[in-house]
Design a protein around this motif. Structure first.
Motif, PDB file in Angstrom:
ATOM      1  N   GLY A  18       0.698  -1.191   0.036  1.00 47.50           N
ATOM      2  CA  GLY A  18      -0.016  -0.100   0.055  1.00 47.50           C
ATOM      3  C   GLY A  18       0.746   1.224  -0.109  1.00 47.50           C
ATOM      4  O   GLY A  18       0.190   2.345  -0.111  1.00 47.50           O
ATOM      5  N   GLY A  19       2.040   1.141   0.128  1.00 44.87           N
ATOM      6  CA  GLY A  19       2.998   2.483   0.181  1.00 44.87           C
ATOM      7  C   GLY A  19       2.805   3.529  -1.289  1.00 44.87           C
ATOM      8  O   GLY A  19       2.654   2.716  -2.362  1.00 44.87           O
ATOM      9  N   GLN A  20       3.450   4.516  -1.132  1.00 48.45           N
ATOM     10  CA  GLN A  20       3.053   5.624  -2.257  1.00 48.45           C
ATOM     11  C   GLN A  20       4.359   5.489  -3.038  1.00 48.45           C
ATOM     12  O   GLN A  20       4.289   5.705  -4.032  1.00 48.45           O
ATOM     13  N   GLY A  21       5.594   4.963  -2.467  1.00 47.76           N
ATOM     14  CA  GLY A  21       6.624   5.111  -3.271  1.00 47.76           C
ATOM     15  C   GLY A  21       7.162   6.302  -3.773  1.00 47.76           C
ATOM     16  O   GLY A  21       7.708   6.496  -4.905  1.00 47.76           O
ATOM     17  N   SER A  22       6.921   7.313  -2.998  1.00 44.39           N
ATOM     18  CA  SER A  22       7.217   8.680  -3.386  1.00 44.39           C
ATOM     19  C   SER A  22       8.664   9.006  -3.808  1.00 44.39           C
ATOM     20  O   SER A  22       9.034   9.785  -4.681  1.00 44.39           O
ATOM     21  N   ARG A  23       9.753   8.161  -3.261  1.00 43.47           N
ATOM     22  CA  ARG A  23      11.200   8.508  -3.644  1.00 43.47           C
ATOM     23  C   ARG A  23      11.262   7.485  -5.060  1.00 43.47           C
ATOM     24  O   ARG A  23      12.422   7.678  -5.505  1.00 43.47           O
ATOM     25  N   LEU A  24      10.396   6.802  -5.281  1.00 40.16           N
ATOM     26  CA  LEU A  24      10.415   5.966  -6.638  1.00 40.16           C
ATOM     27  C   LEU A  24       9.905   6.949  -7.967  1.00 40.16           C
ATOM     28  O   LEU A  24       9.877   6.333  -9.108  1.00 40.16           O
ATOM     29  N   ARG A  25       9.259   8.060  -7.877  1.00 37.40           N
ATOM     30  CA  ARG A  25       8.778   8.638  -8.689  1.00 37.40           C
ATOM     31  C   ARG A  25       9.950   9.161  -9.730  1.00 37.40           C
ATOM     32  O   ARG A  25      11.038   9.164  -9.399  1.00 37.40           O
ATOM     33  N   PRO A  26       9.591   8.945 -11.010  1.00 41.35           N
ATOM     34  CA  PRO A  26       8.160   9.148 -11.734  1.00 41.35           C
ATOM     35  C   PRO A  26       7.500   7.756 -11.901  1.00 41.35           C
ATOM     36  O   PRO A  26       6.678   7.700 -12.492  1.00 41.35           O
ATOM     37  N   TYR A  27       8.660   6.555 -11.509  1.00 43.30           N
ATOM     38  CA  TYR A  27       8.074   5.224 -11.690  1.00 43.30           C
ATOM     39  C   TYR A  27       6.716   4.965 -10.972  1.00 43.30           C
ATOM     40  O   TYR A  27       5.751   4.117 -11.483  1.00 43.30           O
ATOM     41  N   THR A  28       6.561   5.603  -9.914  1.00 46.93           N
ATOM     42  CA  THR A  28       5.113   5.328  -9.095  1.00 46.93           C
ATOM     43  C   THR A  28       4.062   6.329  -9.154  1.00 46.93           C
ATOM     44  O   THR A  28       3.127   6.569  -8.678  1.00 46.93           O
ATOM     45  N   ASP A  29       4.084   7.333 -10.370  1.00 44.43           N
ATOM     46  CA  ASP A  29       3.099   8.487 -10.734  1.00 44.43           C
ATOM     47  C   ASP A  29       1.958   7.768 -11.134  1.00 44.43           C
ATOM     48  O   ASP A  29       0.915   8.030 -11.019  1.00 44.43           O
ATOM     49  N   ASP A  30       1.935   6.370 -11.844  1.00 46.78           N
ATOM     50  CA  ASP A  30       0.767   5.834 -12.549  1.00 46.78           C
ATOM     51  C   ASP A  30       0.647   4.638 -12.005  1.00 46.78           C
ATOM     52  O   ASP A  30      -0.269   3.725 -12.543  1.00 46.78           O
ATOM     53  N   ARG A  31       1.494   3.925 -11.189  1.00 47.57           N
ATOM     54  CA  ARG A  31       1.383   2.546 -10.561  1.00 47.57           C
ATOM     55  C   ARG A  31       1.899   2.530  -9.229  1.00 47.57           C
ATOM     56  O   ARG A  31       2.699   3.356  -8.674  1.00 47.57           O
ATOM     57  N   PRO A  32       1.390   1.600  -8.291  1.00 48.78           N
ATOM     58  CA  PRO A  32       1.814   1.486  -7.026  1.00 48.78           C
ATOM     59  C   PRO A  32       3.342   0.933  -6.907  1.00 48.78           C
ATOM     60  O   PRO A  32       3.685   0.305  -7.859  1.00 48.78           O
ATOM     61  N   LYS A  33       4.092   0.951  -5.983  1.00 50.02           N
ATOM     62  CA  LYS A  33       5.515   0.648  -5.898  1.00 50.02           C
ATOM     63  C   LYS A  33       5.595  -0.870  -6.199  1.00 50.02           C
ATOM     64  O   LYS A  33       6.506  -1.217  -6.719  1.00 50.02           O
ATOM     65  N   PRO A  34       4.789  -1.680  -5.782  1.00 55.87           N
ATOM     66  CA  PRO A  34       4.995  -3.253  -6.199  1.00 55.87           C
ATOM     67  C   PRO A  34       4.929  -3.593  -7.655  1.00 55.87           C
ATOM     68  O   PRO A  34       5.084  -4.618  -8.109  1.00 55.87           O
ATOM     69  N   MET A  35       4.318  -2.539  -8.499  1.00 51.25           N
ATOM     70  CA  MET A  35       4.077  -2.766  -9.437  1.00 51.25           C
ATOM     71  C   MET A  35       5.166  -2.317 -10.486  1.00 51.25           C
ATOM     72  O   MET A  35       5.164  -2.533 -11.891  1.00 51.25           O
ATOM     73  N   LEU A  68      -3.004   3.909  -5.496  1.00 51.40           N
ATOM     74  CA  LEU A  68      -3.280   3.251  -7.040  1.00 51.40           C
ATOM     75  C   LEU A  68      -3.791   1.975  -7.009  1.00 51.40           C
ATOM     76  O   LEU A  68      -3.315   0.998  -7.535  1.00 51.40           O
ATOM     77  N   ALA A  69      -4.535   1.426  -5.801  1.00 53.01           N
ATOM     78  CA  ALA A  69      -5.002   0.282  -5.416  1.00 53.01           C
ATOM     79  C   ALA A  69      -5.683  -0.457  -6.716  1.00 53.01           C
ATOM     80  O   ALA A  69      -5.419  -1.623  -7.018  1.00 53.01           O
ATOM     81  N   ASP A  70      -6.468   0.289  -7.555  1.00 53.37           N
ATOM     82  CA  ASP A  70      -7.116  -0.163  -8.778  1.00 53.37           C
ATOM     83  C   ASP A  70      -5.996  -0.742  -9.899  1.00 53.37           C
ATOM     84  O   ASP A  70      -6.365  -1.659 -10.462  1.00 53.37           O
ATOM     85  N   VAL A  71      -4.948   0.062 -10.007  1.00 56.72           N
ATOM     86  CA  VAL A  71      -3.894  -0.616 -10.948  1.00 56.72           C
ATOM     87  C   VAL A  71      -3.254  -1.891 -10.556  1.00 56.72           C
ATOM     88  O   VAL A  71      -3.383  -2.919 -11.300  1.00 56.72           O
ATOM     89  N   LEU A  72      -3.173  -2.025  -9.227  1.00 58.18           N
ATOM     90  CA  LEU A  72      -2.818  -3.520  -8.757  1.00 58.18           C
ATOM     91  C   LEU A  72      -3.692  -4.488  -8.792  1.00 58.18           C
ATOM     92  O   LEU A  72      -3.426  -5.533  -9.613  1.00 58.18           O
ATOM     93  N   GLN A  73      -4.835  -4.236  -8.616  1.00 58.91           N
ATOM     94  CA  GLN A  73      -5.911  -5.196  -8.719  1.00 58.91           C
ATOM     95  C   GLN A  73      -6.309  -5.690 -10.171  1.00 58.91           C
ATOM     96  O   GLN A  73      -6.412  -6.650 -10.321  1.00 58.91           O
ATOM     97  N   ASP A  74      -6.109  -4.681 -10.910  1.00 60.01           N
ATOM     98  CA  ASP A  74      -6.324  -4.922 -12.467  1.00 60.01           C
ATOM     99  C   ASP A  74      -5.237  -5.960 -12.841  1.00 60.01           C
ATOM    100  O   ASP A  74      -5.587  -6.824 -13.718  1.00 60.01           O
ATOM    101  N   TRP A  75      -3.867  -5.724 -12.504  1.00 61.19           N
ATOM    102  CA  TRP A  75      -2.812  -6.582 -12.980  1.00 61.19           C
ATOM    103  C   TRP A  75      -3.167  -8.035 -12.122  1.00 61.19           C
ATOM    104  O   TRP A  75      -3.098  -9.075 -13.093  1.00 61.19           O
ATOM    105  N   LEU A  76      -3.473  -7.944 -11.002  1.00 64.38           N
ATOM    106  CA  LEU A  76      -3.572  -9.393 -10.273  1.00 64.38           C
ATOM    107  C   LEU A  76      -4.922  -9.979 -11.057  1.00 64.38           C
ATOM    108  O   LEU A  76      -4.877 -11.259 -10.894  1.00 64.38           O
ATOM    109  N   ASP A  77      -5.814  -9.316 -11.445  1.00 64.65           N
ATOM    110  CA  ASP A  77      -7.071 -10.056 -11.959  1.00 64.65           C
ATOM    111  C   ASP A  77      -6.761 -10.603 -13.368  1.00 64.65           C
ATOM    112  O   ASP A  77      -7.298 -11.592 -13.953  1.00 64.65           O
TER     113      ASP A  77
END
Length: 243
Positions: A18-35, A68-77
């Protein structure tokens, strides 16, 4: 031949994603850190984790989502997953301990032990051996311990103050919490509803000698993906390892 330890090993796990991954921007601008994908691997971090958990005997995983939970959920689905996955989303921030407790309520076997891992960890080692270590010590919780390399070159000196050697990025002298855990069945009851378990539950268990530390075996790969530099370094390391 039957493995006498098999029955005590977890078959369920929680992934904290669930983390925002702010230090990984711009990679986490459109996806959660684990994605986020390690360059060259073709797999997001969480895909790697789910494959690893499956290889270690896990059948059911609860993924705790947030940013960005919906991005992760869509990938898992849409992904062909090696384990059964259930996602949960915190409706309000609960803190690390509260979030872990909330996710644990959705595990399919509340009377059995479980693994947990932070969603930004890329590693490979035997969880089965870690579970056996946990059982042998009758621990309530066991933390994997890593000894990461420091990002600077180190200098060795003799007793008189002469420099004797330069060492590039040596391992730190201290072990750190590697973000991978084994928990006994009753552990979730000790977690706070709101707040950080590393400031409450873990210190309490340490005082009671119910908290164990499992050193990740020498040679096993481990890296926390916190920054863009970590992505670059992980890609180099994994390429060198042929993974």
């Amino acid at each position: 031949m039957t493995d006498p330890n098999a029955a005590s090993r977890p078959v369920q796990a929680v992934v904290l994603a669930g983390g925002q991954g702010s230090r990984l921007r711009p990679y986490t601008d459109d996806r959660p850190k684990p994605m986020v994908e390690i360059p060259g691997t073709g797999t997001p971090i969480i895909g790697h984790q789910l494959s690893w958990l499956a290889e270690e005997g896990v059948t059911d995983v609860v993924v705790s989502c947030g940013h960005l939970a919906d991005v992760l959920q869509d990938w898992l689905d849409s992904a062909d997953l090696p384990v059964s996955v259930k996602t949960v989303v915190e409706t309000e921030p609960l803190g690390r301990g509260g979030g872990l407790k909330f996710a644990a309520k959705h595990l399919p076997h509340p009377d059995r032990p479980w693994y947990a891992t932070n969603g930004d960890i890329w590693t490979r080692f035997s969880l089965r051996e870690m579970a056996d270590f946990h059982t042998e010590r009758a621990a309530t919780a066991t933390l994997a311990l890593a000894r990461p390399r420091i990002p600077w070159g180190a200098v060795e000196t003799d007793g008189f103050g002469h420099i004797t050697d330069f060492i590039e990025s040596p391992p730190t002298a201290y072990e750190i919490n590697a973000g991978v855990y084994v928990f006994s069945a009753g552990f979730a009851d000790l977690l706070p509803e709101l707040g950080d378990h590393e400031r409450s539950t873990f210190p309490r268990l340490a005082r009671e000698r119910r908290l164990a530390g499992y050193p990740i075996p020498q040679g096993a790969y481990w890296r926390a993906i916190d920054t863009a530099k970590d992505l670059t370094e992980a890609a180099k390391e994994l390429a060198a390892l042929g993974r």
